[in-house]
Design an enzyme around this catalytic site. Structure first.
Site, PDB file in Angstrom:
ATOM      1  N   GLN A  28       0.821  -1.333   0.146  1.00  0.00           N
ATOM      2  CA  GLN A  28       0.142  -0.056  -0.020  1.00  0.00           C
ATOM      3  C   GLN A  28       0.919   1.422   0.015  1.00  0.00           C
ATOM      4  OE1 GLN A  28      -2.294  -1.180   3.501  1.00  0.00           O
ATOM      5  NE2 GLN A  28      -1.215   0.467   4.627  1.00  0.00           N
ATOM      6  N   GLY A  29       0.267   2.256  -0.691  1.00  0.00           N
ATOM      7  CA  GLY A  29       0.917   3.449  -0.896  1.00  0.00           C
ATOM      8  C   GLY A  29      -0.082   4.605  -0.463  1.00  0.00           C
ATOM      9  N   TYR A  30       0.396   5.997  -0.301  1.00  0.00           N
ATOM     10  CA  TYR A  30      -0.678   6.988   0.087  1.00  0.00           C
ATOM     11  C   TYR A  30      -0.475   8.141  -0.746  1.00  0.00           C
ATOM     12  CZ  TYR A  30      -1.346   4.358   4.347  1.00  0.00           C
ATOM     13  OH  TYR A  30      -1.593   3.395   5.002  1.00  0.00           O
ATOM     14  N   ILE A  31      -1.642   8.408  -1.396  1.00  0.00           N
ATOM     15  CA  ILE A  31      -1.597   9.735  -2.299  1.00  0.00           C
ATOM     16  C   ILE A  31      -1.677  10.854  -1.360  1.00  0.00           C
ATOM     17  CG2 ILE A  31      -3.154  10.590  -3.926  1.00  0.00           C
ATOM     18  CD1 ILE A  31      -4.023   7.853  -4.722  1.00  0.00           C
ATOM     19  N   LEU A  83       2.973   8.889  -2.613  1.00  0.00           N
ATOM     20  CA  LEU A  83       4.173   9.454  -1.736  1.00  0.00           C
ATOM     21  C   LEU A  83       5.109   8.405  -1.580  1.00  0.00           C
ATOM     22  CD1 LEU A  83       1.786  11.419   0.865  1.00  0.00           C
ATOM     23  CD2 LEU A  83       3.302  12.345  -1.003  1.00  0.00           C
TER      24      LEU A  83
END
Length: 155
Positions: A28-31, A83
């Site tokens: 998982q990544g974060y916008i 990010l």
């Protein structure tokens, strides 16, 4: 659309995952990692998900959560715009005393961290903690995945 959960460190990961009913990897990544409006992109079990989470309640147990499945190819295409700081973990579904705990064994730069979460119907629900559960970290923002992605494991 309201998520109610409690979060704990795991003292004995081997014991915790011994009886896992289902396990799978998550990336998982974060916008956005703004605590008022976190936007997460997750890939797991051959699917993609876009999740928006609102600010947590004062005690950290409750917050607004909206999640939508998106095509896997689109999730993979969006991952590069996230990010810096991707979270990699294996999630184990562990049932103890008719309660479902999601035990996350973190990997990569977060290796060594193991967190168990339990979702509740009501913030005041009683839970029976298994012997492998350690310190409660509900509401400790240092253990939010969005914080971990940027800052690493708390010392």
């Amino acid at each position: 659309m309201v998520e109610i959960e409690r979060k704990f460190l795991v003292d004995n990961p081997a014991q915790a995952i011994l009886s896992a009913r289902h396990s799978f990897q998550i990336f998982q990544g974060y916008i956005s990692n703004d605590p008022v409006r976190t936007v997460r992109l997750r890939i797991g079990q051959g699917k993609g998900f876009l999740t928006i989470k609102g600010a947590s309640s004062a005690d950290g147990t409750t917050r607004l959560e909206w999640e939508q499945e998106i095509p896997l190819l689109e999730a993979k295409a969006l991952m590069p715009i996230c990010l810096p700081g991707v979270i990699q973990k294996t999630r184990h579904h562990v049932v103890e005393q008719q309660q479902l705990f999601e035990v996350d064994v973190f990997e990569g730069t977060h290796t060594g961290l193991v967190i168990a979460e339990i979702e509740l119907k009501n913030a005041k629900d009683k839970i029976q903690l298994p012997a492998w559960i350690g310190k409660e970290v509900t509401g400790d923002k240092r253990y939010y995945n969005s914080y971990l992605a940027v800052h690493g494991i708390p010392s």
